[in-house]
Design a protein around this motif. Structure first.
Motif, PDB file in Angstrom:
ATOM      1  N   PHE A  25       0.806  -1.221   0.000  1.00 60.52           N
ATOM      2  CA  PHE A  25       0.000   0.000   0.000  1.00 60.52           C
ATOM      3  C   PHE A  25       0.835   1.265   0.000  1.00 60.52           C
ATOM      4  O   PHE A  25       0.354   2.331  -0.406  1.00 60.52           O
ATOM      5  CB  PHE A  25      -1.085   0.003   1.072  1.00 60.52           C
ATOM      6  CG  PHE A  25      -0.674  -0.065   2.506  1.00 60.52           C
ATOM      7  CD1 PHE A  25      -1.145  -1.084   3.308  1.00 60.52           C
ATOM      8  CD2 PHE A  25       0.121   0.910   3.096  1.00 60.52           C
ATOM      9  CE1 PHE A  25      -0.808  -1.141   4.661  1.00 60.52           C
ATOM     10  CE2 PHE A  25       0.441   0.870   4.430  1.00 60.52           C
ATOM     11  CZ  PHE A  25      -0.022  -0.172   5.221  1.00 60.52           C
ATOM     12  N   ILE A  26       2.121   1.199   0.386  1.00 56.65           N
ATOM     13  CA  ILE A  26       2.995   2.355   0.178  1.00 56.65           C
ATOM     14  C   ILE A  26       3.246   2.552  -1.310  1.00 56.65           C
ATOM     15  O   ILE A  26       3.177   3.667  -1.831  1.00 56.65           O
ATOM     16  CB  ILE A  26       4.327   2.173   0.933  1.00 56.65           C
ATOM     17  CG1 ILE A  26       4.108   2.219   2.442  1.00 56.65           C
ATOM     18  CG2 ILE A  26       5.321   3.265   0.532  1.00 56.65           C
ATOM     19  CD1 ILE A  26       5.339   1.857   3.259  1.00 56.65           C
ATOM     20  N   SER A  27       3.529   1.463  -2.014  1.00 55.66           N
ATOM     21  CA  SER A  27       3.762   1.535  -3.448  1.00 55.66           C
ATOM     22  C   SER A  27       2.527   2.039  -4.194  1.00 55.66           C
ATOM     23  O   SER A  27       2.624   2.887  -5.093  1.00 55.66           O
ATOM     24  CB  SER A  27       4.162   0.155  -3.974  1.00 55.66           C
ATOM     25  OG  SER A  27       4.400   0.184  -5.360  1.00 55.66           O
ATOM     26  N   VAL A  28       1.345   1.546  -3.797  1.00 59.21           N
ATOM     27  CA  VAL A  28       0.098   2.003  -4.423  1.00 59.21           C
ATOM     28  C   VAL A  28      -0.109   3.489  -4.184  1.00 59.21           C
ATOM     29  O   VAL A  28      -0.549   4.226  -5.077  1.00 59.21           O
ATOM     30  CB  VAL A  28      -1.104   1.188  -3.881  1.00 59.21           C
ATOM     31  CG1 VAL A  28      -2.422   1.842  -4.273  1.00 59.21           C
ATOM     32  CG2 VAL A  28      -1.046  -0.237  -4.404  1.00 59.21           C
ATOM     33  N   LEU A  47      -2.357   6.193   5.622  1.00 59.37           N
ATOM     34  CA  LEU A  47      -1.543   4.994   5.751  1.00 59.37           C
ATOM     35  C   LEU A  47      -1.186   4.714   7.209  1.00 59.37           C
ATOM     36  O   LEU A  47      -1.252   3.570   7.660  1.00 59.37           O
ATOM     37  CB  LEU A  47      -0.258   5.125   4.917  1.00 59.37           C
ATOM     38  CG  LEU A  47      -0.341   4.594   3.486  1.00 59.37           C
ATOM     39  CD1 LEU A  47      -1.338   5.417   2.677  1.00 59.37           C
ATOM     40  CD2 LEU A  47       1.030   4.629   2.825  1.00 59.37           C
ATOM     41  N   ILE A  48      -0.833   5.749   7.953  1.00 52.48           N
ATOM     42  CA  ILE A  48      -0.481   5.518   9.358  1.00 52.48           C
ATOM     43  C   ILE A  48      -1.731   5.278  10.204  1.00 52.48           C
ATOM     44  O   ILE A  48      -1.661   4.658  11.264  1.00 52.48           O
ATOM     45  CB  ILE A  48       0.349   6.675   9.942  1.00 52.48           C
ATOM     46  CG1 ILE A  48      -0.376   8.021   9.793  1.00 52.48           C
ATOM     47  CG2 ILE A  48       1.724   6.735   9.294  1.00 52.48           C
ATOM     48  CD1 ILE A  48       0.330   9.167  10.492  1.00 52.48           C
ATOM     49  N   VAL A  70       6.794   7.441   4.774  1.00 54.86           N
ATOM     50  CA  VAL A  70       7.515   6.304   4.191  1.00 54.86           C
ATOM     51  C   VAL A  70       8.662   5.878   5.105  1.00 54.86           C
ATOM     52  O   VAL A  70       8.871   4.683   5.337  1.00 54.86           O
ATOM     53  CB  VAL A  70       8.033   6.652   2.782  1.00 54.86           C
ATOM     54  CG1 VAL A  70       8.975   5.567   2.278  1.00 54.86           C
ATOM     55  CG2 VAL A  70       6.865   6.813   1.819  1.00 54.86           C
ATOM     56  N   HIS A  71       9.390   6.842   5.653  1.00 56.68           N
ATOM     57  CA  HIS A  71      10.483   6.484   6.565  1.00 56.68           C
ATOM     58  C   HIS A  71       9.940   5.805   7.821  1.00 56.68           C
ATOM     59  O   HIS A  71      10.484   4.803   8.294  1.00 56.68           O
ATOM     60  CB  HIS A  71      11.290   7.727   6.960  1.00 56.68           C
ATOM     61  CG  HIS A  71      12.432   7.421   7.887  1.00 56.68           C
ATOM     62  ND1 HIS A  71      12.312   7.455   9.265  1.00 56.68           N
ATOM     63  CD2 HIS A  71      13.702   7.037   7.637  1.00 56.68           C
ATOM     64  CE1 HIS A  71      13.462   7.119   9.818  1.00 56.68           C
ATOM     65  NE2 HIS A  71      14.320   6.858   8.858  1.00 56.68           N
ATOM     66  N   PHE A  72       8.855   6.331   8.374  1.00 59.25           N
ATOM     67  CA  PHE A  72       8.263   5.781   9.595  1.00 59.25           C
ATOM     68  C   PHE A  72       7.777   4.360   9.385  1.00 59.25           C
ATOM     69  O   PHE A  72       7.995   3.474  10.226  1.00 59.25           O
ATOM     70  CB  PHE A  72       7.112   6.681  10.037  1.00 59.25           C
ATOM     71  CG  PHE A  72       6.363   6.200  11.248  1.00 59.25           C
ATOM     72  CD1 PHE A  72       6.929   6.267  12.510  1.00 59.25           C
ATOM     73  CD2 PHE A  72       5.081   5.688  11.136  1.00 59.25           C
ATOM     74  CE1 PHE A  72       6.244   5.825  13.634  1.00 59.25           C
ATOM     75  CE2 PHE A  72       4.383   5.249  12.245  1.00 59.25           C
ATOM     76  CZ  PHE A  72       4.968   5.323  13.506  1.00 59.25           C
ATOM     77  N   LEU A  73       7.114   4.108   8.255  1.00 53.97           N
ATOM     78  CA  LEU A  73       6.543   2.784   8.008  1.00 53.97           C
ATOM     79  C   LEU A  73       7.554   1.786   7.460  1.00 53.97           C
ATOM     80  O   LEU A  73       7.297   0.582   7.485  1.00 53.97           O
ATOM     81  CB  LEU A  73       5.374   2.894   7.024  1.00 53.97           C
ATOM     82  CG  LEU A  73       4.117   3.600   7.526  1.00 53.97           C
ATOM     83  CD1 LEU A  73       3.068   3.669   6.427  1.00 53.97           C
ATOM     84  CD2 LEU A  73       3.549   2.904   8.754  1.00 53.97           C
ATOM     85  N   ARG A 175      -8.965  -3.302   7.344  1.00 52.70           N
ATOM     86  CA  ARG A 175      -8.467  -1.969   7.687  1.00 52.70           C
ATOM     87  C   ARG A 175      -8.368  -1.068   6.458  1.00 52.70           C
ATOM     88  O   ARG A 175      -8.722   0.105   6.502  1.00 52.70           O
ATOM     89  CB  ARG A 175      -7.096  -2.070   8.361  1.00 52.70           C
ATOM     90  CG  ARG A 175      -7.148  -2.560   9.801  1.00 52.70           C
ATOM     91  CD  ARG A 175      -5.758  -2.624  10.405  1.00 52.70           C
ATOM     92  NE  ARG A 175      -5.808  -3.103  11.774  1.00 52.70           N
ATOM     93  CZ  ARG A 175      -6.008  -2.323  12.827  1.00 52.70           C
ATOM     94  NH1 ARG A 175      -6.186  -1.015  12.657  1.00 52.70           N
ATOM     95  NH2 ARG A 175      -6.037  -2.824  14.038  1.00 52.70           N
ATOM     96  N   ILE A 176      -7.865  -1.622   5.357  1.00 51.94           N
ATOM     97  CA  ILE A 176      -7.738  -0.841   4.124  1.00 51.94           C
ATOM     98  C   ILE A 176      -9.099  -0.344   3.667  1.00 51.94           C
ATOM     99  O   ILE A 176      -9.271   0.818   3.294  1.00 51.94           O
ATOM    100  CB  ILE A 176      -7.065  -1.689   3.028  1.00 51.94           C
ATOM    101  CG1 ILE A 176      -5.574  -1.901   3.354  1.00 51.94           C
ATOM    102  CG2 ILE A 176      -7.209  -1.032   1.658  1.00 51.94           C
ATOM    103  CD1 ILE A 176      -4.918  -2.958   2.497  1.00 51.94           C
ATOM    104  N   LEU A 177     -10.095  -1.210   3.690  1.00 57.66           N
ATOM    105  CA  LEU A 177     -11.442  -0.838   3.266  1.00 57.66           C
ATOM    106  C   LEU A 177     -12.058   0.180   4.220  1.00 57.66           C
ATOM    107  O   LEU A 177     -12.711   1.144   3.788  1.00 57.66           O
ATOM    108  CB  LEU A 177     -12.313  -2.091   3.188  1.00 57.66           C
ATOM    109  CG  LEU A 177     -13.731  -1.947   2.639  1.00 57.66           C
ATOM    110  CD1 LEU A 177     -13.715  -1.342   1.250  1.00 57.66           C
ATOM    111  CD2 LEU A 177     -14.426  -3.299   2.631  1.00 57.66           C
ATOM    112  N   ASP A 178     -11.839   0.019   5.495  1.00 55.52           N
ATOM    113  CA  ASP A 178     -12.402   0.919   6.495  1.00 55.52           C
ATOM    114  C   ASP A 178     -11.843   2.324   6.351  1.00 55.52           C
ATOM    115  O   ASP A 178     -12.575   3.317   6.431  1.00 55.52           O
ATOM    116  CB  ASP A 178     -12.096   0.379   7.899  1.00 55.52           C
ATOM    117  CG  ASP A 178     -12.903   1.095   8.981  1.00 55.52           C
ATOM    118  OD1 ASP A 178     -13.948   1.696   8.650  1.00 55.52           O
ATOM    119  OD2 ASP A 178     -12.489   1.043  10.144  1.00 55.52           O
TER     120      ASP A 178
END
Length: 317
Positions: A25-28, A47-48, A70-73, A175-178
């Motif tokens: 999901f970062i890439s998306v 994302l977070i 991105v660095h955090f994840l 989670r992604i859908l929510d």
């Protein structure tokens, strides 16, 4: 099998599944940024929130821009759910039970960890191709799961690995859908707009579901997307499919036949699976999509807790 070994195998697979989800999901999100209209703000904060790490993020960072998120994840070892942290825990768990897993499994975890660790140490100079980097992580985790499927005997270790993988996968799909429904697009004026379609498409891609969804449905439709990601029996990342596979391995481990439960974990997962098997997308939206997804996530956490109690907890003599 020792409970210590079983728990390590279970969590190795959860950690690796989590790594692949984060990379995807970062890439998306990188790709979605290119399609967003100029007047739309960056969509990195969701994302977070998806990973439930927003409180920790704001402890160390001021703004949820692409660089910080991105660095955090990915590389931040202060974040226990970052890619590098999950790989470190998977590697350490695998190191302690090397006699119970295959050599190829250990080598692939170790190889992927060292690759990410090297990029983490040199990211200021070398992290210029994020798409290639996250694609490598996804392929590395997919290779690991392929090794599990092709080299591990279909015994207890294999069933514990499947339970960890599918529990984590179903939770992340929910989670992604929510996040899309509840947070990503709160303004009703955008519903049905190109922005809305772009974001729902990104949800499907974040769950590796876009191509399979389009084979089954013609249009990008929120109700159909929810039905596909939650209730589809054949798509390997749908919540229902993940529940069915988790329950199958759970029953194989305990030896209890269908209709009978040997411990609360089987009871809880059987109740949730049966509830979803007889639902349609209309039923979900009548309840409220966010409310239903919240219910699924709570039940998934309870199932995970009961699996721990049944197999991993230390018994008092």
């Amino acid at each position: 099998m020792l409970s210590r070994v079983a728990e390590s195998i279970f969590w190795i697979n959860r950690y690796m599944e989590r790594v692949e989800n984060y990379a995807r999901f970062i890439s998306v999100n990188y790709n979605m940024e290119m399609d967003l209209p100029p007047d739309v703000e960056e969509q990195w904060e969701p994302l977070i929130i998806t990973t439930a790490d927003d409180e920790l993020f704001y402890k160390y960072y001021d703004t949820p821009d692409s660089g910080n998120v991105v660095h955090f994840l990915t590389f931040d070892q202060r974040n226990p759910n970052s890619i590098v942290s999950n790989l470190a825990r998977a590697r350490e768990s695998a190191r302690t039970i090397r006699e119970s897993i295959t050599r190829e499994m250990w080598e692939q975890i170790n190889r992927l960890y060292l690759q990410v660790q090297e990029t983490s140490l040199q990211q200021k100079e070398t992290f210029t191709q994020p798409h290639d980097f996250f694609d490598e992580i996804k392929r590395g985790v997919q290779l690991f799961f392929g090794i599990v499927e092709s080299s591990l005997t279909r015994g207890e270790a294999w069933h514990f690995s499947r339970m960890g993988r599918y529990l984590e996968r179903g939770d992340k799909t929910a989670r992604i859908l929510d996040i899309k429904f509840f947070i990503l697009l709160p303004d009703l004026k955008h519903v049905g707009s190109p922005l809305d379609i772009t974001q729902w498409t990104s949800v499907l891609k974040s769950a590796s579901a876009y191509n399979m969804y389009r084979q089954q449905y013609r249009n990008i439709n929120p109700a159909q997307i929810a039905e596909f990601l939650l209730l589809d029996r054949k798509f390997p990342r749908s919540v229902l499919h993940c529940l069915r596979n988790t329950e199958h391995s759970l029953r194989e481990l305990s030896g209890s036949p269908p209709g009978i439960f040997a411990h609360p974990a089987e009871k809880k997962i059987g109740q949730l699976r049966a509830e979803m098997e007889f639902m349609e997308s209309k039923d979900i939206f009548d309840i409220g999509l966010h409310e239903f997804l919240d219910h699924v996530q709570i039940k998934s956490n309870e199932i995970s807790d009961e699996i721990y109690n049944a197999f991993f907890a230390i018994r008092q003599v």
